[in-house]
Scaffold this motif. Structure first.
Motif, PDB file in Angstrom:
ATOM      1  N   TRP A 124      -4.563   1.078  -5.483  1.00 36.84           N
ATOM      2  CA  TRP A 124      -3.946   1.300  -4.384  1.00 36.84           C
ATOM      3  C   TRP A 124      -4.735   2.210  -3.332  1.00 36.84           C
ATOM      4  N   THR A 156       8.597  -5.100  -5.884  1.00 30.46           N
ATOM      5  CA  THR A 156       7.736  -3.897  -6.662  1.00 30.46           C
ATOM      6  C   THR A 156       6.397  -3.793  -5.932  1.00 30.46           C
ATOM      7  N   ASP A 157       5.704  -4.675  -5.508  1.00 27.57           N
ATOM      8  CA  ASP A 157       4.328  -4.663  -4.610  1.00 27.57           C
ATOM      9  C   ASP A 157       4.525  -4.027  -3.393  1.00 27.57           C
ATOM     10  N   ASP A 159       7.152  -2.223  -2.364  1.00 24.36           N
ATOM     11  CA  ASP A 159       7.577  -0.652  -2.383  1.00 24.36           C
ATOM     12  C   ASP A 159       5.928   0.202  -2.976  1.00 24.36           C
ATOM     13  N   GLU A 160       5.606  -0.157  -3.808  1.00 24.02           N
ATOM     14  CA  GLU A 160       4.093   0.665  -4.058  1.00 24.02           C
ATOM     15  C   GLU A 160       3.302   0.633  -2.919  1.00 24.02           C
ATOM     16  N   ASN A 164       2.014   3.993  -0.977  1.00 30.66           N
ATOM     17  CA  ASN A 164       0.621   4.730  -0.701  1.00 30.66           C
ATOM     18  C   ASN A 164       0.397   4.759   0.480  1.00 30.66           C
TER      19      ASN A 164
END
Length: 449
Positions: A124, A156-157, A159-160, A164
């Motif tokens: 990330w 999920t991706d 939110d990640e 970041n």
């Protein structure tokens, strides 16, 4: 030189036999990767400019691929690997496009790895570095309410990514749905050369299935024909994106609802002389898909041709096709095309139903929806109603018209589906359309000695 040879081989495939039309796996892979390179370098920059996205980020994990990202993988990649992040950066001032992968490997020969895990262990963080170095005005992500194919970024991706991403870039994050749909729906000239062959292969399989080679009246069942078609596809080294269906209309049956064609029809029927056969069938080849419905008539012993009422019925189905395709105008949305086409057909005394969908990288692909079998008053916004008809796109011209058959004392449906291309010169069928019923057995002309 080799590329040109392959191109001309594909161009003249209609002159060859069915077996010769289908490339071996290695040559398929070469064609797929060449087309992908062309799409990245010649198609994508213009699409990014038209949709005002200068950085497009696609994020997927293995076996949970974004449907758009799946179309960007090289021929030797059947899935994403670990977490695969693709970054496309369009610099209009330099007229350049960067194709980067925040992944341990190059993604084929088109997308270069931009992550050295030994220098930056966090994937990330490396993505954020690439963003900050280029400082884009917009960050397009694949989330969409209106188009399922453009909604491939999982929670999920997302939110990640947001966790970041520096806050100064949050306001630059936008939906890339228009870009994603344009990428999926737009066909290149070379793809359209190939599409002609796909339709030819599809029709050849249907013609063989609806012939005395496969069907023995009074013995063969609809299920047997379906599985013959499925096996034929497998034997040719191809795939099908849905199970073929074969159904019968005959004098002793009552017309039932549209749902009958999709669910609830008899699982198996013995095929008899005098039957009107209908199939729904499509193949997948070179990352393109077909979707075709055609009709056949089983001759009775005393017949040399199909009854006039069926010949006229097919002509009525062709007339509905004409009303639809003449109303396919650039910029019109699906509901507009649907309403005008139905109105025109009904004014001509026809009883039409239109449920035409985009076709291409997927069987039910991205683009504008022109009706659904259960939504003849128009479809809702989240079914693609608000999306305009664009050039260089392929549609499955899928529809039917109901006709009354006094000889059978009932109504029947003439159900048709053909691949059509919409380009700068308007609409054309990819490789013609059915205008004559297939006859079983084929009527052969006798030669006098």
């Amino acid at each position: 030189m080799r590329n040109m040879l392959i191109f001309y081989f594909l161009l003249f495939l209609p002159l060859l036999s069915l077996a010769q039309q289908i490339l071996p796996e290695q040559e398929r892979a070469q064609v797929i990767d060449e087309i992908l390179e062309e799409r990245f370098n010649e198609l994508l920059p213009g699409l990014m400019d038209q949709t005002n996205i200068d950085m497009w980020i696609l994020i997927s994990r293995e076996y949970n691929e974004d449907p758009v990202l799946r179309t960007m993988l090289p021929a030797t990649w059947l899935n994403a690997r670990r977490r695969t992040i693709l970054v496309f950066y369009r610099d209009k001032t330099k007229n350049s496009i960067e194709k980067l992968a925040v992944a341990r490997y190059n993604v084929g020969r088109n997308i270069q790895s931009a992550w050295d895990k030994e220098k930056e262990p966090n994937q990330w963080k490396r993505l954020i570095q690439l963003i900050e170095e280029r400082d884009p005005n917009s960050l397009g992500l694949n989330f969409s309410k209106d188009h399922n194919i453009a909604d491939g970024l999982d929670k999920t991706d997302y939110d990640e990514f947001i966790a970041n991403l520096p806050k100064k870039y949050h306001k630059k994050v936008i939906s890339a749905e228009q870009l994603a749909v344009r990428w999926i729906e737009t066909r290149t000239k070379r793809e359209m050369v190939i599409y002609n062959q796909l339709v030819s292969i599809t029709r050849n399989i249907i013609e063989e299935a609806f012939s005395e080679k496969v069907i023995t009246p009074g013995v063969t069942t609809t299920k047997q024909v379906e599985w013959w078609m499925r096996q034929k596809v497998t034997d040719l080294g191809l795939e099908t994106w849905f199970h073929p269906t074969v159904d019968v209309q005959r004098t002793s049956e009552e017309l039932v609802g549209h749902l009958y064609s999709f669910s609830g029809r008899p699982d198996d029927m013995v095929i008899l002389p005098g039957d009107l056969l209908h199939c729904d069938f499509g193949i997948t080849y070179l990352r393109l898909n077909t979707d075709c419905q055609q009709l056949a008539y089983l001759l009775r012993p005393e017949e040399k041709s199909a009854p006039k009422f069926l010949v006229d019925g097919l002509a009525a189905g062709n007339a509905v096709q004409d009303f639809l395709t003449k109303n396919m105008v650039k910029g019109r949305v699906g509901n507009e095309i649907l309403a005008k086409s139905l109105s025109d057909a009904k004014a001509a005394g026809l009883r039409p139903s239109i449920y035409t969908h985009p076709l291409g990288s997927y069987g039910h692909s991205a683009g504008t929806t022109i009706g659904m079998w259960d939504s003849q008053g128009g479809v809702m916004k989240d079914d693609g109603e608000n999306y305009p008809l664009n050039e260089n796109t392929v549609y499955a011209i899928e529809l039917n018209t109901t006709i009354t058959v006094p000889e059978w004392k009932r109504d029947i449906r003439i159900m048709l589906e053909e691949a059509g291309f919409f380009g700068e010169n308007g609409f054309r069928y990819v490789n013609g359309r059915q205008t004559e019923l297939l006859l079983i057995p084929r009527v052969k002309k006798h030669v006098n000695n």
